[in-house]
Motif scaffolding. Structure first.
Motif, PDB file in Angstrom:
ATOM      1  N   ARG A  12       0.759  -1.461   0.138  1.00 52.89           N
ATOM      2  CA  ARG A  12      -0.046   0.030   0.003  1.00 52.89           C
ATOM      3  C   ARG A  12       0.874   1.263  -0.005  1.00 52.89           C
ATOM      4  N   ASP A  13       2.322   1.162  -0.126  1.00 51.12           N
ATOM      5  CA  ASP A  13       2.901   2.253   0.148  1.00 51.12           C
ATOM      6  C   ASP A  13       3.031   3.063  -1.297  1.00 51.12           C
ATOM      7  N   GLU A  14       2.926   4.137  -1.384  1.00 52.63           N
ATOM      8  CA  GLU A  14       3.073   4.988  -2.476  1.00 52.63           C
ATOM      9  C   GLU A  14       4.359   4.931  -3.339  1.00 52.63           C
ATOM     10  N   GLN A  15       5.414   4.607  -2.554  1.00 45.45           N
ATOM     11  CA  GLN A  15       6.861   4.616  -3.160  1.00 45.45           C
ATOM     12  C   GLN A  15       6.977   3.272  -3.415  1.00 45.45           C
ATOM     13  N   ARG A  16       6.269   2.263  -3.199  1.00 46.27           N
ATOM     14  CA  ARG A  16       6.305   0.765  -3.194  1.00 46.27           C
ATOM     15  C   ARG A  16       7.360   0.161  -2.461  1.00 46.27           C
ATOM     16  N   ARG A  17       7.682   0.801  -1.431  1.00 47.16           N
ATOM     17  CA  ARG A  17       8.581   0.049  -0.411  1.00 47.16           C
ATOM     18  C   ARG A  17       8.050  -1.172   0.322  1.00 47.16           C
ATOM     19  N   ARG A  42       8.021  -4.156  -0.805  1.00 42.62           N
ATOM     20  CA  ARG A  42       6.943  -4.975  -1.879  1.00 42.62           C
ATOM     21  C   ARG A  42       6.662  -6.376  -1.338  1.00 42.62           C
ATOM     22  N   GLU A  94      13.245   0.796  -4.751  1.00 44.12           N
ATOM     23  CA  GLU A  94      12.293   0.949  -3.727  1.00 44.12           C
ATOM     24  C   GLU A  94      12.614   0.353  -2.237  1.00 44.12           C
TER      25      GLU A  94
END
Ligand SMILES: Cc1cc2nc3c(=O)[nH]c(=O)nc-3n(C[C@H](O)[C@H](O)[C@H](O)COP(=O)(O)O)c2cc1C
Length: 186
Positions: free
Chosen positions: A138-143, A145, A164
């Protein structure tokens, strides 16, 4: 000022990239260094680098890192952990903040077991385990994964670490450093 050390093993460099990102994230908050476990530290199967262990003794926070090998930490990291037994009996690492990160070539290559091992090692020492705290998927930065929470699990593709995952590693270092700073406050 509190200090943090990243203790890690890396054979082919992927975990080393994560270790530097973790160190860099922490270094924005407190003093932070990295300690790479070398094969030459291990003699007759035992980790013999006392000065390395003394660096951990001196730190307020410790972040463990290893590639996942056969569903757990690499033997080189385990040799380091086994050598901390004297510290365990003396309670010398008690109340240090601890966290962990790992990588593997599969998206679900049992990296969680490596992180779980790190958390148990920390518990053995009476350390204070710090989770990752990035909502998986759900992280905007795709961290984050791979969506682990106990620590940072990554998938290294062709030996390289995704941008990421570097961001997530910086986050972990900063989070642990902020916690160590808060605990050091009177
Ligand atoms: C002996 C061995 C066992 C491995 N076992 C796993 C595993 O269980 N799961 C996985 O995802 N990757 C596994 N790998 C892949 C490594 O975790 C991957 O290559 C990692 O990037 C190595 O990290 P390094 O570059 O820091 O040495 C294994 C690699 C080796 C050499």
């Amino acid at each position: 000022m509190p200090s943090l050390v990243v203790v890690y093993f890396s054979a082919t460099g992927a975990t080393a990239v994560l270790a530097e990102a973790v160190r860099s994230g922490a270094a924005g908050v407190i003093e932070a260094s990295a300690l790479r476990i070398e094969g030459s530290d291990i003699l007759d199967g035992r980790f013999r680098n006392e000065r390395a262990l003394e660096r951990v003794d001196a730190a307020d926070a410790v972040i463990f890192g290893s590639p996942t090998y056969m569903g757990g930490p690499a033997a080189q990291f385990k040799a380091f952990a086994d050598a901390s037994g004297d510290r365990w009996s003396e309670g010398r690492w008690r109340n240090k903040v601890a966290a962990g990160f790992t990588t593997g070539t599969c998206p679900n290559g049992d990296q969680s077991y490596t992180l779980t091992y790190f958390s148990v090692l920390a518990a053995q020492h009476g350390m204070l385990w710090c989770s990752l705290d990035i909502p998986g998927g759900r992280d905007e930065q795709r961290r984050n994964r791979l969506g682990t929470q106990v620590g940072l699990a990554t998938e290294s593709m062709n030996g390289s670490i995704a941008a990421e995952d570097v961001l997530a590693a910086e986050h972990l270092g900063r989070r642990v450093a902020l916690l160590a700073l808060r605990l050091a406050m009177p």
